[in-house]
Design an enzyme around this catalytic site. Structure first.
Site, mmCIF file in Angstrom:
data_model
loop_
_atom_site.group_PDB
_atom_site.id
_atom_site.type_symbol
_atom_site.label_atom_id
_atom_site.label_comp_id
_atom_site.label_asym_id
_atom_site.label_seq_id
_atom_site.Cartn_x
_atom_site.Cartn_y
_atom_site.Cartn_z
ATOM 1 N N HIS A 60 0.826 -1.203 0.000
ATOM 2 C CA HIS A 60 0.000 0.000 0.000
ATOM 3 C C HIS A 60 0.863 1.258 0.000
ATOM 4 O O HIS A 60 2.067 1.185 0.222
ATOM 5 C CB HIS A 60 -0.997 0.021 1.162
ATOM 6 C CG HIS A 60 -0.372 0.106 2.519
ATOM 7 N ND1 HIS A 60 0.227 -0.974 3.131
ATOM 8 C CD2 HIS A 60 -0.263 1.137 3.390
ATOM 9 C CE1 HIS A 60 0.675 -0.611 4.328
ATOM 10 N NE2 HIS A 60 0.404 0.670 4.499
ATOM 11 N N HIS A 62 0.970 5.425 1.350
ATOM 12 C CA HIS A 62 0.462 6.534 2.161
ATOM 13 C C HIS A 62 0.994 7.829 1.558
ATOM 14 O O HIS A 62 2.192 7.926 1.265
ATOM 15 C CB HIS A 62 0.997 6.463 3.600
ATOM 16 C CG HIS A 62 0.339 5.457 4.461
ATOM 17 N ND1 HIS A 62 -0.762 5.756 5.217
ATOM 18 C CD2 HIS A 62 0.625 4.170 4.710
ATOM 19 C CE1 HIS A 62 -1.115 4.681 5.898
ATOM 20 N NE2 HIS A 62 -0.286 3.705 5.598
ATOM 21 N N TYR A 123 3.337 10.116 11.423
ATOM 22 C CA TYR A 123 2.580 8.884 11.266
ATOM 23 C C TYR A 123 2.935 8.196 9.949
ATOM 24 O O TYR A 123 3.196 6.991 9.904
ATOM 25 C CB TYR A 123 1.080 9.165 11.331
ATOM 26 C CG TYR A 123 0.236 7.970 10.954
ATOM 27 C CD1 TYR A 123 0.028 6.931 11.856
ATOM 28 C CD2 TYR A 123 -0.336 7.854 9.690
ATOM 29 C CE1 TYR A 123 -0.729 5.815 11.498
ATOM 30 C CE2 TYR A 123 -1.080 6.754 9.331
ATOM 31 C CZ TYR A 123 -1.282 5.742 10.247
ATOM 32 O OH TYR A 123 -2.019 4.650 9.890
ATOM 33 N N GLN A 127 5.288 4.462 9.108
ATOM 34 C CA GLN A 127 4.616 3.302 8.545
ATOM 35 C C GLN A 127 5.599 2.193 8.155
ATOM 36 O O GLN A 127 5.269 1.031 8.206
ATOM 37 C CB GLN A 127 3.770 3.672 7.343
ATOM 38 C CG GLN A 127 2.509 4.425 7.702
ATOM 39 C CD GLN A 127 1.648 3.621 8.641
ATOM 40 O OE1 GLN A 127 1.204 2.528 8.318
ATOM 41 N NE2 GLN A 127 1.416 4.136 9.822
#
Length: 130
Positions: A60, A62, A123, A127
């Protein structure tokens, strides 16, 4: 808080965006992740929006984006996903064998709102360690 402007609008629109490859397959590896970042930055430069932070995981992505409201977050994400899918599948032919399409149709978008920008950036940076 810093504001940006175009000819008509003064804005500060920051979004946290997450999207995945089809079937959440861990294909964003072996140089593909770095190439994704380059292509995404080219798209951002072409459409005049800012990628504040970006982290590419094997399954994924971000991103923290600041997008002109007249462009819209949907168009920004659509262009990133479309261009990266096209270019990556052309440059990495093994992707064609693994996946019918690179990205799922869906994505998560969340306005950063009142959250301190440093916290959201932290944040996203963290990850990789999760």
């Amino acid at each position: 808080m810093k504001y940006k402007s175009n000819n008509n609008v003064v804005y500060s629109c920051k979004y946290h965006v997450v999207f995945c490859p089809k079937y959440r397959r861990p294909v964003l590896v072996d140089g593909l992740d770095e190439r994704f970042k380059q292509i995404a930055q080219q798209v951002a430069d072409g459409l005049h929006f800012e990628i504040i932070e970006m982290e590419v995981m094997p399954d994924h992505v971000h991103m923290l984006l600041e997008v002109d409201p007249q462009l819209g977050i949907h168009k920004a994400v659509k262009r990133i996903k479309g261009r990266t899918s096209h270019d990556l599948r052309e440059e990495f032919p093994w992707l064609m064998k693994r996946l019918p399409t690179l990205w799922t149709n869906s994505y998560l978008v969340s306005t950063v709102g009142g959250a301190p920008l440093a916290i959201v950036k932290q944040y996203i940076e963290n990850q990789k360690g999760v």
